[in-house]
Design a protein around this motif. Structure first.
Motif, short mmCIF file in Angstrom:
data_model
loop_
_atom_site.label_atom_id
_atom_site.label_comp_id
_atom_site.label_asym_id
_atom_site.label_seq_id
_atom_site.Cartn_x
_atom_site.Cartn_y
_atom_site.Cartn_z
N ALA A 54 55.80 -30.97 -16.47
CA ALA A 54 54.90 -32.04 -16.04
C ALA A 54 55.45 -32.73 -14.79
O ALA A 54 54.70 -33.01 -13.84
CB ALA A 54 54.71 -33.05 -17.17
N THR A 60 50.08 -41.78 -14.35
CA THR A 60 49.35 -40.54 -14.66
C THR A 60 49.72 -40.00 -16.05
O THR A 60 48.96 -40.16 -16.99
CB THR A 60 49.69 -39.46 -13.61
N PHE A 71 48.09 -39.21 -20.97
CA PHE A 71 47.76 -38.00 -21.75
C PHE A 71 48.99 -37.22 -22.16
O PHE A 71 48.89 -36.17 -22.80
CB PHE A 71 46.79 -37.10 -20.97
N TRP A 72 50.15 -37.73 -21.80
CA TRP A 72 51.38 -37.10 -22.26
C TRP A 72 52.32 -38.22 -22.61
O TRP A 72 51.98 -39.09 -23.41
CB TRP A 72 51.94 -36.14 -21.18
N VAL A 73 53.47 -38.27 -22.01
CA VAL A 73 54.40 -39.37 -22.26
C VAL A 73 55.07 -39.62 -20.92
O VAL A 73 55.38 -38.67 -20.21
CB VAL A 73 55.46 -38.95 -23.30
N PRO A 109 46.50 -30.94 -29.43
CA PRO A 109 47.12 -32.24 -29.14
C PRO A 109 47.75 -32.89 -30.37
O PRO A 109 47.25 -32.75 -31.48
CB PRO A 109 45.92 -33.08 -28.66
N VAL A 110 48.84 -33.57 -30.14
CA VAL A 110 49.52 -34.31 -31.21
C VAL A 110 49.34 -35.79 -30.95
O VAL A 110 49.61 -36.27 -29.85
CB VAL A 110 51.03 -33.99 -31.22
N ILE A 111 48.86 -36.49 -31.94
CA ILE A 111 48.65 -37.94 -31.80
C ILE A 111 49.54 -38.67 -32.76
O ILE A 111 49.59 -38.33 -33.95
CB ILE A 111 47.20 -38.33 -32.10
N VAL A 117 40.34 -35.95 -15.47
CA VAL A 117 41.16 -36.42 -16.58
C VAL A 117 40.98 -37.92 -16.79
O VAL A 117 40.87 -38.40 -17.92
CB VAL A 117 42.65 -36.08 -16.35
N TRP A 173 37.72 -38.50 -18.52
CA TRP A 173 37.88 -38.10 -19.92
C TRP A 173 38.57 -39.25 -20.69
O TRP A 173 38.14 -39.64 -21.78
CB TRP A 173 38.70 -36.80 -19.99
N TYR A 187 37.30 -41.53 -23.81
CA TYR A 187 38.06 -41.58 -25.05
C TYR A 187 38.30 -43.02 -25.48
O TYR A 187 38.09 -43.39 -26.64
CB TYR A 187 39.39 -40.83 -24.88
N VAL A 241 50.23 -42.78 -29.07
CA VAL A 241 50.81 -41.86 -28.08
C VAL A 241 50.18 -40.49 -28.28
O VAL A 241 50.17 -39.96 -29.40
CB VAL A 241 52.33 -41.74 -28.26
N ILE A 242 49.65 -39.92 -27.21
CA ILE A 242 49.03 -38.61 -27.30
C ILE A 242 49.79 -37.62 -26.44
O ILE A 242 50.09 -37.92 -25.29
CB ILE A 242 47.57 -38.63 -26.81
N LYS A 243 50.11 -36.49 -27.02
CA LYS A 243 50.63 -35.40 -26.20
C LYS A 243 49.55 -34.35 -26.13
O LYS A 243 49.37 -33.56 -27.05
CB LYS A 243 51.91 -34.84 -26.82
#
Lengths: 184, 184
Positions: free
Chosen positions: A12, A35, A39-41, A99-101, A157, A160, A164, B100-102
């Motif tokens: 990333a 950024t 959507f990530w960390v 995706p992991v939430i 993004v 999106w 969300y 937190v979303i990945k």
DNA sequence: TGTAGCATGTAAGCCGTTACATGATTGA
DNA sequence: TCAATCATGTAACGGCTTACATGCTACA
């Protein structure tokens, strides 16, 4: 020059460098905050530096030392051709997990039988406010992107993300209504 | 009996035990796969065991040794009064971070300038399929809960999840349409 | 007879965080 | 002159995963 040991966050950051040209670790962290965070960390400052070290040793980024004003050198990094190649390879080949939430609000709602109704409502209300804040941040970022084709994907993004957040806010309202109705 | 060093996942497992009565580590993992997975993380088998060890040493769960059929004892765990107290305390006092979303799909869309259109479309299509699968899983779980008031909160979370998956699927369609339009 | 599911764990190691250490520059 | 911001890093450690180790039971 060994690879395959670069983490997703490493890739990333490589991706951010593909937009950014030449940046310091500090600037890269700021860019990540505007950024990746959505959507990530956004990695901790210290991780940005250590990750840049790893990428450097792997030949995927290149450091240019600037006039050191102080004990440590001021470094600016940019993507090398090998780095761009690796990034393209990763984007083409790596497998994309679902995706992991980590959703603390949903977790606590799930355990609602052990939470007072007041606390639950307060928590959901607070989440709604946070969502408004995030929506505003993201709206500002989206505006800043304009319709410059260079930021075409970033804009998609961001849109999106706005969708969300809007949906989350609505879902929370639905939950609040359900909770306010006496149970059958 | 020291506490404050129990992780969120530890508390989540405590929460599962508050539903489950008395379960083995193996069963707890299965339960996590049907619940936690959708809004938190389902810990690895090995972590379930080590976490149960930690909770046991802290007096928050209690193990009952069953007839050991094999070299290792078969243990079943249940929440202690101290464990329930700790869970209530945590739910009332811990601060609830923003989710937190990945999101690997969003990350790759963001880096779309380095991905071939074919690969991008394939990835989004695949995500749509995965969403359908998840939706079906969750629908089945929601059905299994019925309107039993004991599962009131679980049902709310499951409905929230279904909503979320539906919205994600729509958002992906919007992205696919935007990508199929020639850029201005 | 072999494979899937039930069942319990240890060891090694990655990813990432917080805390700590250091110092220059700018503006209130 | 004090605080914020720019700027770069090291050390310690937590949380979690994968790989490994072991063995029973049911069933095709």
């Amino acid at each position: 020059m060994r690879q395959g040991q670069i983490s997703t966050t490493g890739h990333a950051l490589l991706g951010l460098l593909s937009f950014a040209g030449e940046v310091s670790g500090y600037e890269l962290k700021q860019l990540a905050d505007r950024t990746l965070r959505f959507f990530w960390v956004s990695p901790a400052m210290s991780q940005v530096y250590s990750e840049l070290g790893t990428l450097d040793r792997a030949g995927l980024v290149e450091a240019r030392e600037e006039a050191a004003n102080g004990p440590r050198p001021a470094r600016r990094y940019r993507l090398t051709p090998a780095g761009e190649e690796e990034l393209r390879r990763w984007l083409a080949q790596s497998d994309v997990g679902f995706p992991v939430i980590k959703h603390g609000v949903a977790l606590r709602l799930f355990l609602g039988h052990m939470v007072s109704p007041d606390r639950m409502e307060e928590m959901l209300q607070r989440y709604t406010e946070q969502l408004e804040g995030r929506t505003a941040e993201l709206a500002q970022i989206r505006e800043g992107l304009g319709d410059d084709p260079a930021y075409r994907y970033a804009a998609l993004v961001a849109e999106w993300g706005q969708r969300y957040y809007r949906e989350e806010a609505e879902a929370v309202q639905v939950v609040l209504e359900a909770l306010s109705r006496p149970r059958t």
